[in-house]
Design an enzyme around this catalytic site. Structure first.
Site, PDB file in Angstrom:
ATOM      1  N   TYR A  56      58.150 -63.257   4.104  1.00  0.00           N
ATOM      2  CA  TYR A  56      57.491 -62.059   4.633  1.00  0.00           C
ATOM      3  C   TYR A  56      58.391 -60.835   4.515  1.00  0.00           C
ATOM      4  CZ  TYR A  56      55.574 -59.026   8.358  1.00  0.00           C
ATOM      5  OH  TYR A  56      55.087 -57.985   9.093  1.00  0.00           O
ATOM      6  N   LYS A  57      59.656 -61.020   4.754  1.00  0.00           N
ATOM      7  CA  LYS A  57      60.583 -59.896   4.686  1.00  0.00           C
ATOM      8  C   LYS A  57      61.106 -59.663   3.264  1.00  0.00           C
ATOM      9  CE  LYS A  57      62.031 -59.914   9.543  1.00  0.00           C
ATOM     10  NZ  LYS A  57      61.754 -58.547  10.027  1.00  0.00           N
ATOM     11  N   ARG A 114      61.924 -49.513  19.873  1.00  0.00           N
ATOM     12  CA  ARG A 114      62.206 -50.905  19.556  1.00  0.00           C
ATOM     13  C   ARG A 114      62.940 -50.944  18.227  1.00  0.00           C
ATOM     14  NH1 ARG A 114      58.384 -53.498  15.831  1.00  0.00           N
ATOM     15  NH2 ARG A 114      59.191 -55.484  16.554  1.00  0.00           N
TER      16      ARG A 114
END
Ligand code: FES
Lengths: 346, 317
Positions: A316-317, A223
């Site tokens: 969050y990133k 992924r």
């Protein structure tokens, strides 16, 4: 296929760039204008020739530089490699898998000769040549997992399967991105995979776990994940935050397209034969905004994805500080025309 | 699921009821290594119907030149054991899956106790090779009906020495589970493979002694989900297709030339989800994706793993 390896650095002066062909094969992760977290797991089969999925382990122009950078990180912090005693079978599985695929897929650069348990390994780009007895640790200069972990691009976690879950019982982590929790050896799947914001649907991680516990030998899966990093820095670990965290404040209108890098992780999982464990490979690809803008399709798409990103995900990133600058720089490429589904550059 | 092309290279009658088969790869290369307790699923074409039978790999995991299985003749089953005994000859080609391990050793165990009944010995043959190689502390308790049925007892004696304990029913020898299990060090793991009553009593005794549930392991086979053939109708592409027993619904749809979405093909990612417009039968959901409520609603199905028992299943594709 003979590769030419570039002389580069992933720290200090950051001498790093992608060649035109490197840009073209970059695993751009956005097929749509809107980014949504999903369990985007698919078979890690043989991909298109020249693509990063052509082989089980992709070797690219950054190979030598990345391996050198791993060495530096390990020297500064030997704890980046750790393995619990019951993982020795998995360590040898890892060595076999990586040696075999590198030798088979890149015969100009790597050779593996086997005579029963007596193996000869040659890694030409790194100038390594060793003979050893498979299964006998005393015949290698270090643990088999560390030995090959230093010679393969990416980070690696070896998972032991027991008690209906997976435990991260060995790890070689030299280019950890800050998106993940501080990784601790021995963590179970659940401890390791904290909640992801905007993944409202319950049970996503449980389902992924179930699926991985059924992962079959010979049928690896992969992924893509992504974040953004300032400078082409591999080691953005929480431990070393003081060395790179401040870089976020240095981004301005003039340098945004040079400094801001899209960081794509190609995550692949392979069932291991002897140990019945799993190796989780996290391979990192870096490209800055300027390089992305080589292809209008990509700069438009990235503009839309970043612009529409939910504030929770921006935080969050870790993009908060430079997100507006990046969106602003990319906006000049976006004429608003519709882009068809797909991640291809043209 | 990836498969390996193999052919039978040797057949040996080990006991009156058990045959041992050796497979080599068709292309002459070596097999992947595997872990103790693994099995493979063999596809047998019996009179036009595909049977998929799981068998434990018996050889040493170190030996990758050949795979070994043993098959007990089961008269009452309509499955493949009779076929394996009567029709399979040296040289015959087969497709087998890669090894799968649903009966693996607990690597952190202090001690391992293996209990086998009859043909249930097969998964332990490879586990013992692993335990010996790792120098682990273990005991093997092997119960069988009569001396002539103790397949592999001789071979095991050589490998295991005094770690092997045999119980021959016809000689009045019995394995006393309470004695065995009542007196084991903390951190011992127990593995059982044999007839169902044996497995049940092992679990019972273990529970009585308060063994942690996750320290008891029993062999369970998970064959790929196959079942009865059934018919489906595709609303948008206006087709009716038969899903044969050995194909998934997704495979059958693809074989009919209809493009369907998929990613994992394992019932996890959700990509292949199809809307059900009408059906006259029962849905057999095998996926990990749909919630229980969604499964119960009968409105969605994951064709990569799920099936149905019906004449009519109208899908929105
Ligand atoms: S293809 Fe992933 S659930 Fe069916």
């Amino acid at each position: 296929m003979t590769l030419v390896f570039k002389q580069e650095t992933f720290r200090d002066d950051y001498r790093y760039s992608n060649s035109p062909s490197g840009i073209k094969r970059f695993p751009f992760p956005f097929a749509e204008d809107q980014y949504m977290y999903s369990v985007n797991i698919e078979p890690h089969g043989k991909g298109k020739q020249g693509s990063v999925n052509e082989f089980a382990f992709d070797v690219d122009e950054h190979y030598v530089a990345e391996c050198i950078d791993k060495g530096i990180t390990l020297e500064q912090d030997p704890g980046r490699y750790e393995s619990l005693p019951h993982m020795m079978d998995a360590q040898w599985d890892f060595l076999e898998l990586t040696m075999e695929s590198h030798a088979q897929d890149y015969p100009d650069h790597f050779t593996l000769k086997k005579n029963g348990l007596n193996w000869n390994w040659e890694n030409k780009p790194l100038g390594i040549k060793d003979s050893f007895v498979f299964g006998d640790c005393s015949t290698l200069p270090m643990d088999p997992f560390e030995y090959m972990g230093r010679q393969v691009q990416g980070d690696f976690v070896l998972l032991d399967q027991r008690d209906e879950t997976l435990y991260a019982d060995a790890g070689f982590i030299t280019s950890q991105a800050d998106w993940s929790l501080a990784f601790n050896i021995g963590m179970s799947w659940k401890e390791w995979h904290g909640p992801v914001p905007r993944v409202t649907e319950l049970g996503v991680m449980d389902r992924a776990l179930k699926y991985l516990m059924n992962l079959q030998l010979g049928s690896p899966v992969r992924r893509l994940n992504w974040t953004m990093t300032i400078n082409p820095r591999l080691d953005t670990s929480p431990e070393n935050y003081p060395f790179w965290g401040g870089d976020r404040n240095k981004v301005n209108k003039e340098n945004v397209s040079d400094l801001v890098h899209l960081r794509v992780e190609l995550q692949a999982l392979f069932r291991l034969p002897r140990s019945n464990g799993i190796v989780f490979v996290i391979r990192c690809y870096l490209i800055n905004l300027k390089e992305i803008a080589t292809y209008p399709r990509w700069s438009k798409r990235l503009h839309r994805v970043l612009k529409g990103l939910h504030p929770d995900l921006i935080e969050y990133k870790g993009l908060t500080k430079f997100h507006p600058l990046a969106v602003d720089w990319l906006s000049k490429f976006d004429d608003g025309a519709t882009i068809e589904l797909g991640t291809q550059p043209e | 699921m990836s498969t390996i092309d193999v052919k039978v290279s040797a057949i040996e009658q080990v006991t009156p009821l058990v045959k041992h088969f050796t497979f080599v790869k068709e292309d002459g290369t070596v097999f992947p290594a595997f872990s103790g307790g693994s099995h493979v699923v063999i596809s047998l074409n019996i009179g036009g119907r595909i049977h998929r039978n799981p068998y434990s790999l018996m050889g040493s995991p170190e030996d990758t030149s050949a795979y070994h299985i043993s098959v007990r003749r089961q008269e009452r089953s309509r499955g493949g054991s009779v076929y394996m005994h009567e029709n399979v000859t040296v040289g015959m080609p087969f497709k087998i899956t890669y090894p799968v391990n649903l009966f693996s050793l607990a690597k952190k165990a202090r001690k391992h106790i293996l209990i086998a009944g009859g043909i249930g010995i097969t998964p332990f043959m490879s586990q013992i090779a692993d335990l010996e190689r790792l120098g682990a502390d273990y005991e093997l308790h092997y119960a069988f009906r009569a001396p002539e049925h103790g397949a592999f007892a001789e071979r095991l004696k050589k490998t295991c020495g005094n770690k092997l304990h045999c119980y021959v029913d016809s000689l009045g020898e019995r394995l006393d589970l309470s004695v065995l299990m009542g007196n084991q060090p903390l951190g011992t793991h127990l593995y059982v493979c044999g007839p169902n009553p044996m497995v049940v009593s092992v679990f019972e005794v273990a529970r009585n002694f308060g063994w942690p549930e996750n320290h008891i392991h029993s062999e369970q086979f998970l064959a790929p989900p196959i079942g009865e053939p059934f018919k489906i109708q595709l609303a948008r592409s206006k087709k009716e297709i038969l899903v044969p027993a050995e194909m998934s619904m997704l495979e059958a749809i693809e074989a009919a030339g209809v493009e369907a979405d998929f990613l994992c093909r394992g019932g996890a990612c959700g990509r292949c989800e199809l809307q059900i417009l009408e059906t006259d039968g029962a849905l057999l959901h095998n996926d990990h994706f749909l919630t229980d409520a969604e499964k119960a609603s009968g409105k969605k199905i994951m064709p990569c793993v799920s099936r149905a028992k019906c004449e009519r299943l109208l899908l929105d594709i």
